[in-house]
Design a protein around this motif. Sequence first.
Motif, PDB file in Angstrom:
ATOM      1  N   GLY A 357       0.805  -1.220   0.000  1.00  0.00           N
ATOM      2  CA  GLY A 357       0.000   0.000   0.000  1.00  0.00           C
ATOM      3  C   GLY A 357       0.838   1.271   0.000  1.00  0.00           C
ATOM      4  N   SER A 358       0.128   2.393  -0.147  1.00  0.00           N
ATOM      5  CA  SER A 358       0.816   3.683  -0.102  1.00  0.00           C
ATOM      6  C   SER A 358       0.313   4.430   1.139  1.00  0.00           C
ATOM      7  CB  SER A 358       0.521   4.468  -1.376  1.00  0.00           C
ATOM      8  OG  SER A 358      -0.871   4.488  -1.572  1.00  0.00           O
ATOM      9  N   GLY A 359       0.584   5.716   1.241  1.00  0.00           N
ATOM     10  CA  GLY A 359       0.092   6.544   2.341  1.00  0.00           C
ATOM     11  C   GLY A 359       0.632   6.065   3.681  1.00  0.00           C
ATOM     12  N   ILE A 360      -0.275   5.944   4.661  1.00  0.00           N
ATOM     13  CA  ILE A 360       0.128   5.646   6.032  1.00  0.00           C
ATOM     14  C   ILE A 360       0.796   4.262   6.132  1.00  0.00           C
ATOM     15  CG2 ILE A 360      -2.161   4.767   6.729  1.00  0.00           C
ATOM     16  CD1 ILE A 360      -0.006   6.971   8.935  1.00  0.00           C
ATOM     17  N   ALA A 361       0.294   3.306   5.320  1.00  0.00           N
ATOM     18  CA  ALA A 361       0.876   1.957   5.352  1.00  0.00           C
ATOM     19  C   ALA A 361       2.355   2.022   4.973  1.00  0.00           C
ATOM     20  CB  ALA A 361       0.134   1.039   4.381  1.00  0.00           C
ATOM     21  N   ARG A 362       2.648   2.885   4.005  1.00  0.00           N
ATOM     22  CA  ARG A 362       4.015   2.998   3.517  1.00  0.00           C
ATOM     23  C   ARG A 362       4.924   3.608   4.589  1.00  0.00           C
ATOM     24  NH1 ARG A 362       5.799   4.559  -2.339  1.00  0.00           N
ATOM     25  NH2 ARG A 362       8.010   4.295  -1.975  1.00  0.00           N
ATOM     26  N   VAL A 363       4.360   4.591   5.311  1.00  0.00           N
ATOM     27  CA  VAL A 363       5.152   5.264   6.353  1.00  0.00           C
ATOM     28  C   VAL A 363       5.430   4.308   7.511  1.00  0.00           C
ATOM     29  CG1 VAL A 363       5.114   7.173   8.016  1.00  0.00           C
ATOM     30  CG2 VAL A 363       4.120   7.488   5.741  1.00  0.00           C
ATOM     31  N   LEU A 364       4.423   3.503   7.833  1.00  0.00           N
ATOM     32  CA  LEU A 364       4.523   2.712   9.068  1.00  0.00           C
ATOM     33  C   LEU A 364       5.207   1.354   8.925  1.00  0.00           C
ATOM     34  CD1 LEU A 364       1.058   3.316  10.795  1.00  0.00           C
ATOM     35  CD2 LEU A 364       3.279   4.269  11.404  1.00  0.00           C
ATOM     36  N   ARG A 365       5.151   0.764   7.709  1.00  0.00           N
ATOM     37  CA  ARG A 365       5.482  -0.661   7.640  1.00  0.00           C
ATOM     38  C   ARG A 365       6.901  -1.007   8.105  1.00  0.00           C
ATOM     39  NH1 ARG A 365       4.057  -0.162   1.474  1.00  0.00           N
ATOM     40  NH2 ARG A 365       6.009   0.518   0.571  1.00  0.00           N
ATOM     41  N   ASN A 366       7.890  -0.215   7.695  1.00  0.00           N
ATOM     42  CA  ASN A 366       9.258  -0.579   8.094  1.00  0.00           C
ATOM     43  C   ASN A 366       9.499  -0.349   9.586  1.00  0.00           C
ATOM     44  OD1 ASN A 366      10.327  -1.570   5.553  1.00  0.00           O
ATOM     45  ND2 ASN A 366       9.919   0.509   4.836  1.00  0.00           N
ATOM     46  N   PRO A 367       9.061   0.811  10.153  1.00  0.00           N
ATOM     47  CA  PRO A 367       9.192   0.950  11.602  1.00  0.00           C
ATOM     48  C   PRO A 367       8.476  -0.166  12.368  1.00  0.00           C
ATOM     49  CG  PRO A 367       8.644   3.060  10.623  1.00  0.00           C
ATOM     50  CD  PRO A 367       8.595   2.048   9.524  1.00  0.00           C
ATOM     51  N   VAL A 368       7.287  -0.573  11.880  1.00  0.00           N
ATOM     52  CA  VAL A 368       6.549  -1.647  12.570  1.00  0.00           C
ATOM     53  C   VAL A 368       7.389  -2.929  12.586  1.00  0.00           C
ATOM     54  CG1 VAL A 368       4.566  -3.221  12.312  1.00  0.00           C
ATOM     55  CG2 VAL A 368       4.221  -0.755  12.213  1.00  0.00           C
ATOM     56  N   LEU A 369       8.020  -3.213  11.449  1.00  0.00           N
ATOM     57  CA  LEU A 369       8.851  -4.424  11.346  1.00  0.00           C
ATOM     58  C   LEU A 369      10.005  -4.356  12.346  1.00  0.00           C
ATOM     59  CD1 LEU A 369       8.430  -6.684   9.192  1.00  0.00           C
ATOM     60  CD2 LEU A 369      10.382  -5.723   7.994  1.00  0.00           C
ATOM     61  N   ALA A 370      10.663  -3.188  12.366  1.00  0.00           N
ATOM     62  CA  ALA A 370      11.826  -3.027  13.251  1.00  0.00           C
ATOM     63  C   ALA A 370      11.402  -3.110  14.728  1.00  0.00           C
ATOM     64  CB  ALA A 370      12.506  -1.691  12.961  1.00  0.00           C
ATOM     65  N   ILE A 371      10.246  -2.499  15.049  1.00  0.00           N
ATOM     66  CA  ILE A 371       9.782  -2.551  16.452  1.00  0.00           C
ATOM     67  C   ILE A 371       9.411  -3.989  16.819  1.00  0.00           C
ATOM     68  CG2 ILE A 371       7.931  -1.804  18.032  1.00  0.00           C
ATOM     69  CD1 ILE A 371       7.901   0.848  16.365  1.00  0.00           C
ATOM     70  N   ALA A 372       8.694  -4.658  15.905  1.00  0.00           N
ATOM     71  CA  ALA A 372       8.286  -6.050  16.179  1.00  0.00           C
ATOM     72  C   ALA A 372       9.511  -6.915  16.456  1.00  0.00           C
ATOM     73  CB  ALA A 372       7.499  -6.608  15.002  1.00  0.00           C
ATOM     74  N   ASN A 373      10.602  -6.605  15.769  1.00  0.00           N
ATOM     75  CA  ASN A 373      11.821  -7.406  15.955  1.00  0.00           C
ATOM     76  C   ASN A 373      12.361  -7.300  17.372  1.00  0.00           C
ATOM     77  OD1 ASN A 373      13.570  -9.229  14.713  1.00  0.00           O
ATOM     78  ND2 ASN A 373      15.166  -7.663  14.593  1.00  0.00           N
ATOM     79  N   ARG A 374      11.992  -6.215  18.062  1.00  0.00           N
ATOM     80  CA  ARG A 374      12.477  -6.046  19.445  1.00  0.00           C
ATOM     81  C   ARG A 374      11.427  -6.484  20.457  1.00  0.00           C
ATOM     82  NH1 ARG A 374      13.190  -0.504  18.648  1.00  0.00           N
ATOM     83  NH2 ARG A 374      14.088  -0.421  16.587  1.00  0.00           N
ATOM     84  N   MET A 375      10.391  -7.181  19.995  1.00  0.00           N
ATOM     85  CA  MET A 375       9.316  -7.615  20.908  1.00  0.00           C
ATOM     86  C   MET A 375       9.242  -9.144  20.955  1.00  0.00           C
ATOM     87  SD  MET A 375       6.418  -4.878  19.812  1.00  0.00           S
ATOM     88  CE  MET A 375       5.190  -5.553  20.879  1.00  0.00           C
ATOM     89  N   PRO A 376       9.993  -9.746  21.888  1.00  0.00           N
ATOM     90  CA  PRO A 376      10.012 -11.213  21.946  1.00  0.00           C
ATOM     91  C   PRO A 376       8.623 -11.827  22.107  1.00  0.00           C
ATOM     92  CG  PRO A 376      11.480 -10.255  23.627  1.00  0.00           C
ATOM     93  CD  PRO A 376      10.834  -9.124  22.917  1.00  0.00           C
ATOM     94  N   ILE A 377       7.724 -11.115  22.834  1.00  0.00           N
ATOM     95  CA  ILE A 377       6.389 -11.710  23.061  1.00  0.00           C
ATOM     96  C   ILE A 377       5.625 -11.777  21.742  1.00  0.00           C
ATOM     97  CG2 ILE A 377       4.150 -11.379  24.200  1.00  0.00           C
ATOM     98  CD1 ILE A 377       5.700 -10.211  26.561  1.00  0.00           C
ATOM     99  N   PHE A 378       5.698 -10.677  20.969  1.00  0.00           N
ATOM    100  CA  PHE A 378       5.028 -10.659  19.665  1.00  0.00           C
ATOM    101  C   PHE A 378       5.598 -11.777  18.772  1.00  0.00           C
ATOM    102  CE2 PHE A 378       5.501  -9.407  15.224  1.00  0.00           C
ATOM    103  CZ  PHE A 378       4.167  -9.278  14.860  1.00  0.00           C
ATOM    104  N   LYS A 379       6.931 -11.901  18.808  1.00  0.00           N
ATOM    105  CA  LYS A 379       7.550 -12.897  17.925  1.00  0.00           C
ATOM    106  C   LYS A 379       7.131 -14.313  18.320  1.00  0.00           C
ATOM    107  CE  LYS A 379      12.005 -11.384  17.629  1.00  0.00           C
ATOM    108  NZ  LYS A 379      13.317 -11.403  16.957  1.00  0.00           N
ATOM    109  N   SER A 380       7.087 -14.547  19.648  1.00  0.00           N
ATOM    110  CA  SER A 380       6.712 -15.913  20.022  1.00  0.00           C
ATOM    111  C   SER A 380       5.231 -16.181  19.710  1.00  0.00           C
ATOM    112  CB  SER A 380       7.083 -16.233  21.475  1.00  0.00           C
ATOM    113  OG  SER A 380       6.132 -15.733  22.332  1.00  0.00           O
ATOM    114  N   LEU A 381       4.384 -15.122  19.759  1.00  0.00           N
ATOM    115  CA  LEU A 381       2.973 -15.305  19.362  1.00  0.00           C
ATOM    116  C   LEU A 381       2.880 -15.672  17.879  1.00  0.00           C
ATOM    117  CD1 LEU A 381       0.982 -12.420  21.104  1.00  0.00           C
ATOM    118  CD2 LEU A 381       0.562 -14.882  21.296  1.00  0.00           C
ATOM    119  N   MET A 382       3.677 -14.953  17.050  1.00  0.00           N
ATOM    120  CA  MET A 382       3.672 -15.219  15.602  1.00  0.00           C
ATOM    121  C   MET A 382       4.144 -16.651  15.331  1.00  0.00           C
ATOM    122  SD  MET A 382       2.908 -12.568  13.588  1.00  0.00           S
ATOM    123  CE  MET A 382       3.825 -12.614  12.063  1.00  0.00           C
ATOM    124  N   VAL A 383       5.213 -17.045  16.029  1.00  0.00           N
ATOM    125  CA  VAL A 383       5.755 -18.387  15.804  1.00  0.00           C
ATOM    126  C   VAL A 383       4.706 -19.423  16.203  1.00  0.00           C
ATOM    127  CG1 VAL A 383       7.477 -20.070  16.593  1.00  0.00           C
ATOM    128  CG2 VAL A 383       8.180 -17.746  16.027  1.00  0.00           C
TER     129      VAL A 383
END
Length: 388
Positions: A357-383
């Motif tokens: 997507g463009s707009g807000i999705a474009r602005v947020l997607r990479n920061p969201v990825l980087a933040i998620a990488n520092r969230m072990p709980i989120f990662k273990s939920l995804m796994v």
Amino acid sequence: MKIMDYDVVVAGAGLAGLACACSLTRTSVALVARELPPALPADGIFDSRVYAISPGNVAHLERLGVWQRLPEAARTPVYGMRVHGDDGRSVLDFDAYEAGVSALAWIVEDSRLQAVLFELASARPEVSMHMPVELDRFDADAKGVNIALGDGRRLGARLLVGADGAGSRVRDQAGMSVTASDYGQIGVVANFRIARPHRGVACQWFQGGPVLALLPLPGDAVSMVWSLPDVEARALLAQPGERVEEAVFNATFGALGRLELIGTPRGFPLRRLQVPHPVSMRVALVGDAAHVVHPLAGQGMNLGLQDVRSLADILSRREPGRDPGDGALLRRYARTRAEDTLAMDAMVDGLFRMFGGSGIARVLRNPVLAIANRMPIFKSLMVRQAMS
Ligand SMILES: Cc1cc2nc3c(=O)[nH]c(=O)nc-3n(C[C@H](O)[C@H](O)[C@H](O)COP(=O)(O)OP(=O)(O)OC[C@H]3O[C@@H](n4cnc5c(N)ncnc54)[C@H](O)[C@@H]3O)c2cc1C
């Protein structure tokens, strides 16, 4: 003409249909297959269709005796996964050791898995194989299902399982409602030898719409799924091997060194298909007949195997003498599968839209990825979500 009678008729012998024929217990089963299983690739060549199979499905295939029959060299464990955003910096890493599991998934080739499932299904005394022939039409009523095959034969059953893929005739003839849309992309699949070891790590690059994934294969090989807009995909498929190698090398920033194409790339149009209620009178759908998701999370077939596990479990627990096509059993199956299927479809489609997507999705997607990488709980939920 004499009608051959079964408890369950399974239409379609792709992975979902074959797994169904191997998983159903306490029932006589007829498997109606339009084609014989695909031929195995020659030594040193890999099938261009490979699957990342979740640990939950591997455990089921083990219980069926399928997993053990696959040569060890044909089951490649995935120890890690690295997802790259489209800004060249943001990454999200998953690691089997951190998640406390021996592997996040296992990669197997489609034809090898089909061959073992086919062998096992054919050897089961309760399974009759009807092939190569297709299901032509059927009528279902309170007493049973009457199925007409393309060669004029007729089968009777208490339950018809539609495992006949995305274009399911069973689904259409049952009049089930379906929502289908086109992603406007083609999944280009190809295998490569690589110069740098993959170390059992699957890699994915979001590219602002297109998504490129490289999955580890035995030795120094990887399998690619590159979801590209139709026009770009067709152009890539028309290129000579060296140009394909160069395009993939550039798109992966040389992460795995020089690539050497093995075999010929193939393309699969990508669609999304939702069936809100995958059962009707004496009919249940499994696999792509019931749902098709974008391959970016490698979960389509996993959902199909989960359908099979769930249906087989519900049917095996029914009271002695209870009809396998009983409406209450089928409604239980539909309820059991609804949550997982909806959640996976929403997650996969959400990722597709966020990274395309463009707009807000474009602005947020990479920061969201980087933040998620520092969230072990989120990662273990995804796994955990991807383990079942
Ligand atoms: C590029 C790409 C990569 C993918 N990667 C992954 C991955 O890594 N992991 C994952 O889990 N999933 C993945 N998927 C999804 C996966 O390929 C599908 O979900 C899976 O193959 C569906 O299997 P199926 O048995 O339900 O359907 P199909 O494979 O479509 O099989 C249906 C069978 O039914 C037969 N049939 C159809 N009509 C009739 C009839 N009237 N009578 C008799 N037989 C009939 C067909 O001939 C066929 O054999 C990927 C998909 C794509 C496109």
